[in-house]
Design a protein around this motif. Structure first.
Motif, mmCIF file in Angstrom:
data_model
loop_
_atom_site.group_PDB
_atom_site.id
_atom_site.type_symbol
_atom_site.label_atom_id
_atom_site.label_comp_id
_atom_site.label_asym_id
_atom_site.label_seq_id
_atom_site.Cartn_x
_atom_site.Cartn_y
_atom_site.Cartn_z
ATOM 1 N N ASP A 90 -14.314 8.195 -8.693
ATOM 2 C CA ASP A 90 -13.010 7.111 -9.440
ATOM 3 C C ASP A 90 -11.822 7.328 -8.785
ATOM 4 N N LEU A 91 -11.302 8.503 -8.396
ATOM 5 C CA LEU A 91 -10.352 8.901 -7.433
ATOM 6 C C LEU A 91 -10.352 8.203 -6.275
ATOM 7 N N ALA A 92 -11.428 8.458 -5.353
ATOM 8 C CA ALA A 92 -11.613 7.861 -4.163
ATOM 9 C C ALA A 92 -11.490 6.279 -4.157
ATOM 10 N N SER A 93 -12.054 5.658 -5.287
ATOM 11 C CA SER A 93 -11.908 4.332 -5.349
ATOM 12 C C SER A 93 -10.880 3.698 -5.633
ATOM 13 N N CYS A 94 -9.907 4.774 -6.304
ATOM 14 C CA CYS A 94 -8.691 4.201 -6.753
ATOM 15 C C CYS A 94 -7.626 4.252 -5.525
ATOM 16 N N LYS A 95 -7.928 5.192 -4.620
ATOM 17 C CA LYS A 95 -7.374 5.426 -3.236
ATOM 18 C C LYS A 95 -7.565 4.350 -2.384
ATOM 19 N N ASP A 96 -8.895 3.842 -2.422
ATOM 20 C CA ASP A 96 -9.241 2.596 -1.473
ATOM 21 C C ASP A 96 -8.512 1.488 -2.068
ATOM 22 N N ARG A 97 -8.524 1.233 -3.367
ATOM 23 C CA ARG A 97 -7.849 0.008 -3.838
ATOM 24 C C ARG A 97 -6.311 0.025 -3.685
ATOM 25 N N SER A 98 -5.812 1.368 -3.757
ATOM 26 C CA SER A 98 -4.249 1.514 -3.469
ATOM 27 C C SER A 98 -4.447 0.989 -1.947
ATOM 28 N N LYS A 99 -4.855 1.640 -1.156
ATOM 29 C CA LYS A 99 -4.637 1.301 0.456
ATOM 30 C C LYS A 99 -4.995 -0.300 0.915
ATOM 31 N N GLU A 100 -5.967 -0.695 0.115
ATOM 32 C CA GLU A 100 -6.047 -2.145 0.212
ATOM 33 C C GLU A 100 -4.996 -3.109 -0.433
ATOM 34 N N LEU A 101 -4.502 -2.479 -1.393
ATOM 35 C CA LEU A 101 -3.146 -3.307 -2.014
ATOM 36 C C LEU A 101 -1.965 -3.030 -1.098
ATOM 37 N N VAL A 102 -1.767 -1.877 -0.363
ATOM 38 C CA VAL A 102 -0.831 -1.776 0.428
ATOM 39 C C VAL A 102 -1.008 -2.634 1.718
ATOM 40 N N ARG A 103 -2.031 -2.867 2.068
ATOM 41 C CA ARG A 103 -2.363 -3.648 3.145
ATOM 42 C C ARG A 103 -2.229 -5.171 2.935
ATOM 43 N N SER A 104 -2.400 -5.409 1.837
ATOM 44 C CA SER A 104 -2.295 -6.881 1.343
ATOM 45 C C SER A 104 -0.904 -7.282 1.155
ATOM 46 N N LYS A 105 -0.002 -6.353 0.950
ATOM 47 C CA LYS A 105 1.178 -6.531 0.722
ATOM 48 C C LYS A 105 2.034 -6.553 1.814
ATOM 49 N N LEU A 106 1.424 -5.673 2.929
ATOM 50 C CA LEU A 106 2.019 -5.944 4.348
ATOM 51 C C LEU A 106 1.724 -7.238 4.842
ATOM 52 N N VAL A 107 0.469 -7.756 4.866
ATOM 53 C CA VAL A 107 0.174 -8.718 5.257
ATOM 54 C C VAL A 107 0.995 -9.967 4.959
ATOM 55 N N LEU A 108 1.376 -9.890 3.388
ATOM 56 C CA LEU A 108 2.095 -10.744 2.789
ATOM 57 C C LEU A 108 3.366 -10.798 3.235
ATOM 58 N N ALA A 109 3.959 -9.697 3.386
ATOM 59 C CA ALA A 109 5.392 -9.531 3.804
ATOM 60 C C ALA A 109 5.476 -9.966 5.399
ATOM 61 N N ARG A 110 4.499 -9.820 6.358
ATOM 62 C CA ARG A 110 4.457 -10.464 7.523
ATOM 63 C C ARG A 110 4.340 -12.010 7.280
ATOM 64 N N SER A 111 3.804 -12.583 6.771
ATOM 65 C CA SER A 111 3.545 -13.781 6.408
ATOM 66 C C SER A 111 4.966 -14.663 6.179
ATOM 67 N N LYS A 112 5.471 -13.937 4.953
ATOM 68 C CA LYS A 112 6.847 -14.207 4.646
ATOM 69 C C LYS A 112 7.907 -14.237 5.565
ATOM 70 N N LEU A 113 7.839 -13.169 6.406
ATOM 71 C CA LEU A 113 8.660 -12.961 7.436
ATOM 72 C C LEU A 113 8.512 -14.229 8.742
ATOM 73 N N GLU A 114 7.395 -14.528 8.952
ATOM 74 C CA GLU A 114 7.025 -15.621 9.794
ATOM 75 C C GLU A 114 7.371 -16.931 9.070
ATOM 76 N N LEU A 115 7.278 -17.053 7.939
ATOM 77 C CA LEU A 115 7.828 -18.422 7.253
ATOM 78 C C LEU A 115 9.397 -18.432 7.455
ATOM 79 N N VAL A 116 10.077 -17.141 7.174
ATOM 80 C CA VAL A 116 11.455 -17.275 7.459
ATOM 81 C C VAL A 116 11.914 -17.700 8.735
#
Length: 69
Positions: free
Chosen positions: A4-30
């Motif tokens: 469960d802890l490993a799974s939670c860490k994986d999900r957390s890393k994936e969320l951080v990656r997704s947020k980074l991709v979103l931030a980059r997309s927003k920057l490109e849009l701006v």
């Protein structure tokens, strides 16, 4: 528990990656919007210069008409 802890860490890393991709997309849009605004500004300046040239031509014609009349 470990899984469960490993799974939670994986999900957390994936969320951080997704947020980074979103931030980059927003920057490109701006950046794209900024480039569009710059292009529109160039267009407006060109139209203003054209208008000034037409106005100067009109004034010159008026002066010419008055001088020949």
């Amino acid at each position: 528990m470990r899984t469960d802890l490993a799974s939670c860490k994986d999900r957390s890393k994936e969320l951080v990656r997704s947020k980074l991709v979103l931030a980059r997309s927003k920057l490109e849009l701006v950046r794209s919007k900024l480039e569009l605004v710059r292009s529109k500004l160039v267009l407006v300046r060109s139209k203003l210069e054209l208008f000034r040239s037409k106005l100067e031509l009109f004034r010159s014609k008026l002066v010419l008409e008055r001088s020949t009349s």
